[in-house]
Structures are given as C-alpha cells and as structure tokens.
Write an enzyme that holds these catalytic residues in place. Structure first.
Site, mmCIF file in Angstrom:
data_model
loop_
_atom_site.group_PDB
_atom_site.id
_atom_site.type_symbol
_atom_site.label_atom_id
_atom_site.label_comp_id
_atom_site.label_asym_id
_atom_site.label_seq_id
_atom_site.Cartn_x
_atom_site.Cartn_y
_atom_site.Cartn_z
ATOM 1 C CE LYS A 113 -4.353 -2.053 1.511
ATOM 2 N NZ LYS A 113 -3.942 -3.489 1.617
HETATM 3 C C1 PLP Z 1 -4.239 -4.603 0.951
HETATM 4 C C2 PLP Z 1 -3.739 -5.915 0.673
HETATM 5 C C3 PLP Z 1 -3.907 -6.837 -0.311
HETATM 6 C C4 PLP Z 1 -5.251 -6.670 -1.226
HETATM 7 O O1 PLP Z 1 -5.202 -5.620 -2.277
HETATM 8 P P1 PLP Z 1 -6.423 -5.089 -2.915
HETATM 9 O O2 PLP Z 1 -6.158 -4.086 -3.556
HETATM 10 O O3 PLP Z 1 -7.170 -4.573 -1.852
HETATM 11 O O4 PLP Z 1 -7.027 -6.124 -3.644
HETATM 12 C C5 PLP Z 1 -3.152 -7.841 -0.501
HETATM 13 N N1 PLP Z 1 -2.167 -8.114 0.288
HETATM 14 C C6 PLP Z 1 -1.620 -7.201 1.112
HETATM 15 C C7 PLP Z 1 -0.551 -7.584 2.408
HETATM 16 C C8 PLP Z 1 -2.513 -5.880 1.452
HETATM 17 O O5 PLP Z 1 -2.190 -5.167 2.637
#
Ligand code: PLP
Length: 499
Positions: A113
């Site tokens: 993120k």
């Molecule tokens: C948020 C997250 C995801 C999922 O990603 P999306 O964009 O919500 O599909 C997968 N793995 C981790 C470690 C995350 O923090």
C-alpha cells in the site's frame, strides 16, 4: 480527457477534483474517460526508464490539470530513497523458470500500500492548492491493519491535511498495532474501536454519510476525504509497477519486449489487480490476469459463475488484508467491460446493496473470463506454499504472496500455460511473521514467543534482516492510547479535528 462516475451521475471532473472528492456524489467511483495506449515500440523506448521516469510518463497523461513540473514534484517527494530502496523501489526477483516476483513491500510500512499511499498525499496537496477553497482536508480511515499505517506514514506532517485512523481493538496483529500506536506526526490521530473491523468500517461510512455533520465541518473549514482504493489517486500509482515489472523482466532476459506475460495478484478490494487490467488496456502485453483469493472466495465464485454473492460467512485467515466480502473496485471493471454502461452498473450495485448479490449478463461474464482466471487457496495450502517456496527456492513469502503463488500453481496445473508470469508480492514476510515462522519450522518452537521475539527468530533462522521499519517497534514510545465505542467515533473525530 476527464473523470466521470461509474454510476453516471457525474462527469467532466478534473484529476484534482476526482482526487479531492474521492468518491462520486452518486456513490459511484471515478474513472478516466480515456486511456493512453503504448505500442511495443513505445515500450522499447521506455525500456531503460527507472521507476520515477515511468511514473512521470504515466501520471503525465492522467493528471490532466497538473503541469509536468507539478507531476514530477509529486513523484520526487513520494519515491524518496529514504522511503524506498535507492536503486529500485519495486525489485523483480526471479523465482522459477516461469515465475518472477514483483516485490512491492520495500516502503516505510512493509506492505504494497506504500506504493500508492506515499504519493496520494502529494496528489492531494497539489489538488487542494489548485482548487483553492482553503479548506483543510481530513482523511478518515478504518483499517484492518495495513491501510491505516500506510496512510499515517503517507500523510504525516503534510500541510493542510489531518488524518484520523480507527482500528479494531481485536483485529490487528501486535506488529500492526504497534506500528500505529507509536506513529509520530503533528497531524495524526489513532483511535482503537471496541469491536471488529466491520464495526470500525461501518462507523466511518456513517460519518461520511452524515450530511448534517459534513455541512457543519464545511462551515468550520474542514472537508472529509478518503485514502481507500476507491480514490482514483490511489489506484493510478498502482498501474506504474506493472509496466515497471514487465520492463524488468525484459532487462533480466526473461522476455523480449512485445512478448505477453501473465500477472498473478493476491486480491482483496480488487484495487491492485484492477491496476493490472488498466495496464493491459494501455498496451502492456498481458495474456492472463490470475485473481487469487483466500478462504473468502467471493471473487473466485463470481469469475466462475457471473454471480457476485456476499451472503456468506466472513472467514478470518492468515492473509487478513484479503479478508473481504465486498471488493469495491470490481465496480470499475464492470463499467469498463460493459463499455461504460452506467445504468447496468448502477443496477448491479443497487442490487448488491439491497440483497447482497447480483448477476451480470452472459456477454459480460464471458468477456471477463477471456482475460481473468480465478481460484482460491485454503489456509493449509497457503502454509504449505510458504514452506515449499522456502525449501525449494530459499524464498520467504508472506501469507498474501503465498496465496498468489499457490493459485498460480493451480493455474499452471489446469492450463499447462508456460507464459512467463509476474507474481505480485504484497507484504514483507516479517510483517506476518507468526504464520510464516510456523510454516517453516515446528510451531512448538514459537508458540510461546511474542510477535516481536518471532521477528528475531525468523531473522536468525533465515539469515534475512528484520526490515528497519519493524525493528525495535515494541520499545518505541506509545503516543496513541485512546479507545472508543463505535457509537463515539463521530464525537472523537470532531474532538480531534477541533483540538
Ligand atoms: C491490501 C492488501 C492486499 C489486497 O489488495 P487489494 O488492492 O485490496 O486487492 C493484499 N495483500 C496485502 C498485504 C495487502 O495489504
């Protein structure tokens, strides 16, 4: 080009307006009216672009009311070498003959993120300046763990913006909790909610939907906004790393520019994987997009049947960032594959709201199935994949990444497709250390250790260093101790804003 709502109620917005508002007034999501298309020849010209050059190229098109200098400023401030590895913010590592891993977890909070939440604040700051109504933005977020910390790191000490993060008392790991309650910055507030993630999430949604409260805030010079992947300014940055990973595979000699690849994405809210679809639409040579889910397999069922049904048990897994029953960004995919049919999208979403399910028409699901392949990994399969990947390739994958790798194996088994594949790695194995350590050693060895002790255990066992942002977390000063009931969230938000 301009931005419009997937539900048809708004159009003609600039990038700044779409970023600042976050979500359309009709409840829809903002999408661009046009996409640039890169030919193989264009990709050849971009072959040696570093991450920032690639980001400038792509943002240049979509940030339609920013100057090139303004875009570059945002990029320079976001992908600083202090925040990401100096040589490459998102390295591509060859795992097997057919699979390369795109590591997106080298930012300040050790999850993917950061790739977007380091630059969203820059976009927002610039958008606010451009729109110039002088209001202070208040970012309000409920988190199941990763988003909250990434938002805090991204927005800390950004002028003209305040951040309030609510996390469920019983719902985040110790590492995630300490990452948040030790957060520094003059404009940040972290509050624990007595309840689970749904309670925190519903509380935040209620505040966004409270017209009277929002009007009062506006009068007093504040405006609420979101850092969730429903915001276009958070989705856009994710397109960049698919191009980056593709070009890295070409530089590493796995493919020639123009060759098709598969991408495999561990998926929750459908933001990360949607960005790969947009990259494909923009000319990135993609054969298949593999959608990997955990035990919360709503998406797997949808891709197989055309029916999205959230009426099922919510399962808590070792890949908690993917424990989700409503994948918000699927709305943008539906809008695109129906050729921009806002009426159909509105129908599906209205049905989802009232009955918890919808079924798309045959043509729509068939065009989705032509591009996507979906499966899910059980808890056991996820643990076995962590263990197998480590013993066979000396590669330590976190549980989310491991869900992706497991589903890739299922894809290969089912299709025999030898197309080179870029598998997305979304978190550092140290962030979800307990389940990783349990998978590669005897669980008895760690059952009495705290998560902070497991960090060192894992590091000693694998000879990998504990990532700097996670070191000494439990020894940092606790700066946020407030706890509230779900019913007190609005009051707490207001109290902080006015303090
Ligand atoms: C948020 C997250 C995801 C999922 O990603 P999306 O964009 O919500 O599909 C997968 N793995 C981790 C470690 C995350 O923090």
């Amino acid at each position: 080009m301009f931005y419009k709502s997937t539900r048809g109620g708004q159009s003609d917005l600039t990038f700044s307006e779409a970023v600042k508002k976050g979500i359309a007034t009709d409840g829809g999501l903002f999408v661009p009216s046009e996409f640039p298309v890169y030919s193989a020849e264009d990709l050849g010209k971009m072959a040696d672009y570093d991450y920032k050059a690639l980001a400038n190229e792509i943002f240049g098109f979509f940030a339609n009311d920013f100057t090139a200098d303004e875009v570059n400023n945002c990029v320079e401030n976001a992908y600083l070498s202090g925040n990401f590895p100096m040589d490459d913010p998102a390295p591509t590592v060859k795992l097997t003959e057919n699979v390369s891993v795109l590591e997106l977890f080298h930012g300040p909070t050790c999850a993917f993120k950061d790739m977007a939440l380091q630059i969203l604040p820059e976009f927002m700051k610039q958008s606010n300046k451009k729109l110039g109504d002088g209001k202070e933005i208040v970012i309000l977020t409920a988190t199941s763990g990763d988003t909250g910390k990434a938002a805090l790191e991204g927005f800390k000490d950004v002028d003209g913006i305040k951040v309030v993060v609510f996390y469920p008392v019983s719902g985040v790991s110790e590492v995630q909790k300490y990452q948040m309650i030790t957060q520094e910055g003059k404009n940040v507030k972290v509050i624990a909610v007595e309840g689970n993630f749904d309670d925190a999430q519903s509380g935040v949604k209620k505040i966004f939907g409270d017209d009277e409260f929002n009007a009062k805030l506006n009068e007093e010079g504040f405006e609420l906004s979101s850092a969730n992947s429903i915001n276009w300014g958070r989705l856009l940055p994710q397109i960049v790393y698919y191009f980056h990973g593709y070009l890295a595979m070409a530089r590493q000699g796995d493919i020639k520019i123009g060759d098709k690849i598969n991408v495999c994405v561990p998926t929750g809210n459908f933001g990360d994987i949607l960005a790969s679809y947009y990259a494909m639409k923009m000319g990135l040579p993609v054969n298949r997009i593999i959608c990997a889910s955990n035990d919360n397999n709503v998406l797997t069922d949808f891709f197989h049947t055309g029916t999205y049904n959230k009426n099922r048990e919510f399962k808590t897994t070792i890949s908690p960032a993917m424990d989700i029953l409503i994948s918000s960004n699927l709305e943008r995919l539906l809008y695109d594959v129906t050729g921009g049919d806002a009426e159909a999208v509105l129908g599906y979403m209205t049905s989802l709201n009232s009955t918890g399910l919808y079924t798309v028409d045959t043509k729509t699901i068939e065009s989705i199935q032509n591009i996507f392949w979906a499966a899910n990994a059980t808890e056991d399969e996820t643990r076995i994949t962590i263990s197998k990947t480590y013993s066979e390739h000396t590669y330590l994958a976190d549980p989310h990444t491991s869900v992706g790798l497991c589903v890739y194996d299922k894809y290969f088994e089912a299709t025999g497709d030898k197309t080179k594949t870029l598998a997305v790695s979304t978190a550092s194995p140290f962030k979800f250390n307990k389940s990783v350590a349990e998978s590669i050693s005897q669980p008895e060895k760690i059952q009495n250790l705290s998560e902070f002790e497991v960090l060192d255990y894992l590091s000693n066992k694998t000879l990998l260093p504990v990532p700097n942002p996670l070191k000494g977390l439990d020894k940092r000063e606790i700066l946020h101790k407030d706890v509230c009931k779900p019913s007190e969230m609005k009051e707490e938000t207001y109290k902080y804003i006015k303090s």
